[in-house]
Motif scaffolding. Structure first.
Motif, short mmCIF file in Angstrom:
data_model
loop_
_atom_site.label_atom_id
_atom_site.label_comp_id
_atom_site.label_asym_id
_atom_site.label_seq_id
_atom_site.Cartn_x
_atom_site.Cartn_y
_atom_site.Cartn_z
N ILE A 79 43.40 51.47 36.69
CA ILE A 79 42.33 50.47 36.76
C ILE A 79 41.77 50.20 35.37
CG2 ILE A 79 40.06 49.95 37.74
CD1 ILE A 79 42.40 49.94 39.73
N GLU A 80 41.70 51.24 34.54
CA GLU A 80 41.21 51.07 33.17
C GLU A 80 42.11 50.12 32.39
OE1 GLU A 80 38.87 51.47 29.78
OE2 GLU A 80 38.45 52.14 31.84
N VAL A 81 43.43 50.20 32.59
CA VAL A 81 44.37 49.30 31.90
C VAL A 81 44.10 47.85 32.30
CG1 VAL A 81 46.79 48.61 31.73
CG2 VAL A 81 46.17 51.02 31.59
N ALA A 138 43.29 65.13 43.42
CA ALA A 138 42.53 64.90 42.19
C ALA A 138 43.40 64.24 41.12
CB ALA A 138 41.97 66.23 41.67
N ALA A 139 44.68 64.65 41.05
CA ALA A 139 45.59 64.06 40.08
C ALA A 139 45.84 62.58 40.38
CB ALA A 139 46.91 64.83 40.07
N ILE A 140 45.98 62.25 41.64
CA ILE A 140 46.18 60.86 42.03
C ILE A 140 44.95 60.02 41.68
CG2 ILE A 140 46.47 59.30 44.00
CD1 ILE A 140 48.15 61.55 45.30
N VAL A 141 43.77 60.56 41.95
CA VAL A 141 42.53 59.84 41.62
C VAL A 141 42.43 59.60 40.12
CG1 VAL A 141 40.01 59.98 41.63
CG2 VAL A 141 41.30 60.67 43.66
N GLN A 142 42.79 60.60 39.33
CA GLN A 142 42.74 60.45 37.87
C GLN A 142 43.71 59.36 37.40
OE1 GLN A 142 43.45 64.05 35.68
NE2 GLN A 142 43.14 63.08 33.69
N GLU A 143 44.92 59.38 37.93
CA GLU A 143 45.89 58.36 37.54
C GLU A 143 45.45 56.97 38.01
OE1 GLU A 143 48.16 58.65 35.50
OE2 GLU A 143 48.54 60.79 35.38
N ARG A 163 41.98 36.99 39.98
CA ARG A 163 43.31 37.56 40.18
C ARG A 163 43.34 39.01 39.73
NH1 ARG A 163 45.90 34.66 36.77
NH2 ARG A 163 46.09 32.87 38.18
N ILE A 164 42.80 39.26 38.53
CA ILE A 164 42.76 40.63 38.02
C ILE A 164 41.86 41.49 38.89
CG2 ILE A 164 42.01 42.06 36.08
CD1 ILE A 164 42.80 39.75 34.24
N ALA A 165 40.72 40.93 39.33
CA ALA A 165 39.79 41.69 40.17
C ALA A 165 40.44 42.11 41.48
CB ALA A 165 38.54 40.85 40.44
N LEU A 166 41.20 41.21 42.09
CA LEU A 166 41.86 41.54 43.35
C LEU A 166 42.95 42.59 43.12
CD1 LEU A 166 42.03 41.00 46.35
CD2 LEU A 166 43.58 39.09 45.88
N MET A 167 43.66 42.49 42.01
CA MET A 167 44.65 43.51 41.68
C MET A 167 43.99 44.87 41.49
SD MET A 167 47.05 41.34 39.04
CE MET A 167 48.10 42.74 38.64
N MET A 168 42.84 44.89 40.85
CA MET A 168 42.10 46.14 40.66
C MET A 168 41.68 46.71 42.01
SD MET A 168 39.76 45.11 37.35
CE MET A 168 38.91 46.69 37.23
N ALA A 169 41.13 45.86 42.88
CA ALA A 169 40.65 46.33 44.18
C ALA A 169 41.79 46.85 45.03
CB ALA A 169 39.90 45.20 44.89
N GLN A 170 42.89 46.11 45.07
CA GLN A 170 44.03 46.52 45.89
C GLN A 170 44.67 47.79 45.37
OE1 GLN A 170 46.42 42.93 45.92
NE2 GLN A 170 45.53 42.25 47.85
N SER A 171 44.83 47.88 44.05
CA SER A 171 45.42 49.09 43.46
C SER A 171 44.55 50.31 43.75
CB SER A 171 45.59 48.90 41.96
OG SER A 171 46.11 50.07 41.36
N CYS A 172 43.26 50.13 43.59
CA CYS A 172 42.33 51.22 43.84
C CYS A 172 42.42 51.68 45.30
CB CYS A 172 40.90 50.77 43.51
SG CYS A 172 39.67 52.09 43.64
N GLN A 173 42.43 50.74 46.24
CA GLN A 173 42.48 51.08 47.66
C GLN A 173 43.76 51.85 48.01
OE1 GLN A 173 39.93 49.90 50.10
NE2 GLN A 173 40.86 51.66 51.09
N HIS A 179 45.79 53.62 46.11
CA HIS A 179 45.90 54.95 45.52
C HIS A 179 44.84 55.91 46.04
CE1 HIS A 179 48.40 52.56 42.75
NE2 HIS A 179 49.10 53.67 42.72
N LEU A 180 43.67 55.40 46.38
CA LEU A 180 42.67 56.28 46.99
C LEU A 180 43.10 56.70 48.38
CD1 LEU A 180 39.22 54.87 45.83
CD2 LEU A 180 40.60 56.71 44.87
#
Length: 220
Positions: free
Chosen positions: A203-205, A193-198, A167-177, A179-180
């Motif tokens: 994802i770190e959280v 660059a600011a969006i990528v940093q955020e 569940r967490i992994a899918l949330m990470m993947a979807q959030s990353c996609q 925002h990228l």
């Protein structure tokens, strides 16, 4: 990037190619589209122009793809597969450690750069960002990356715990996609660059939550 491996592209295709020759023609078509997108807007491209760039008659192009949107979607799918493979390779060294010490910000930044340097993808994203077809391809990519993250993070955990990890992994993947894609759609490099940093921070959280929730004191 250097020579890329041939991948099983299925998005947009009229047929299910079985012979190597057919796969090679599809690669030529996608390479031709990517090349044209360097200098032309996607909306201005025609199937005839793609066929000409690929060095084949238009009927051959139409044999594989019904229209331009289908070719764009196939290029998007190939790009996501390639970037997913690079992300998987970057995560591979962490499998034996159960995902310890993954630098999420660096990983997100590297995935962003992979998308930026993949020929034609930024132009495809800008042209088709709201299409249902692109959303479906992105969802397939997210599922693939969630599977990879579970292998990295949960290989040493009991099977019952892997449900929560996925569940967490899918949330990470979807959030990353999401925002990228937002960053890739920007015309201002500083804002991108600011969006990528955020995105890396977000994802770190999630990553740190996984470590505390599923690895307990060992993660602290």
């Amino acid at each position: 990037m250097g020579q890329q491996e041939s991948l099983e592209v299925s998005a947009g295709l009229r047929i299910n190619p079985r012979q190597q020759r057919a796969h090679e023609k599809i690669e030529r078509i996608l390479d031709a589209l990517a090349s044209l997108l360097h200098s032309q807007d996607a909306a201005a491209l025609s199937m005839a122009a793609i066929a000409r760039e690929a060095g084949m008659p238009p009927p051959t192009l139409y044999h594989y793809f019904p229209d331009k949107l289908a070719v764009l979607m196939a290029l998007a799918e190939r790009t996501m597969q390639r970037v997913d493979s690079q992300a998987e390779a970057a995560l591979a060294p962490f499998r034996l450690s159960g995902g310890h010490d993954v630098d999420c910000a660096a990983l997100v930044a590297s995935i962003y750069q992979a998308y930026r340097t993949e020929p034609g993808y930024v132009q495809v994203l800008r042209a088709c960002n709201s299409s249902q077809e692109l959303k479906q391809i992105a969802e397939q990519s997210n599922q693939r990356m969630a599977d990879v993250l579970v292998q990295v993070f949960a290989s040493s955990l009991p099977e019952a715990a892997q449900v929560g990890v996925r569940r967490i992994a899918l949330m990470m993947a979807q959030s990353c996609q999401v925002h990228l894609d937002m960053a890739l759609s920007q015309t201002d490099d500083g804002e991108a660059a600011a969006i990528v940093q955020e995105a890396g921070n977000m994802i770190e959280v999630l990553y740190q939550h996984y470590r505390v929730a599923y690895l307990g004191s060992a993660a602290r």
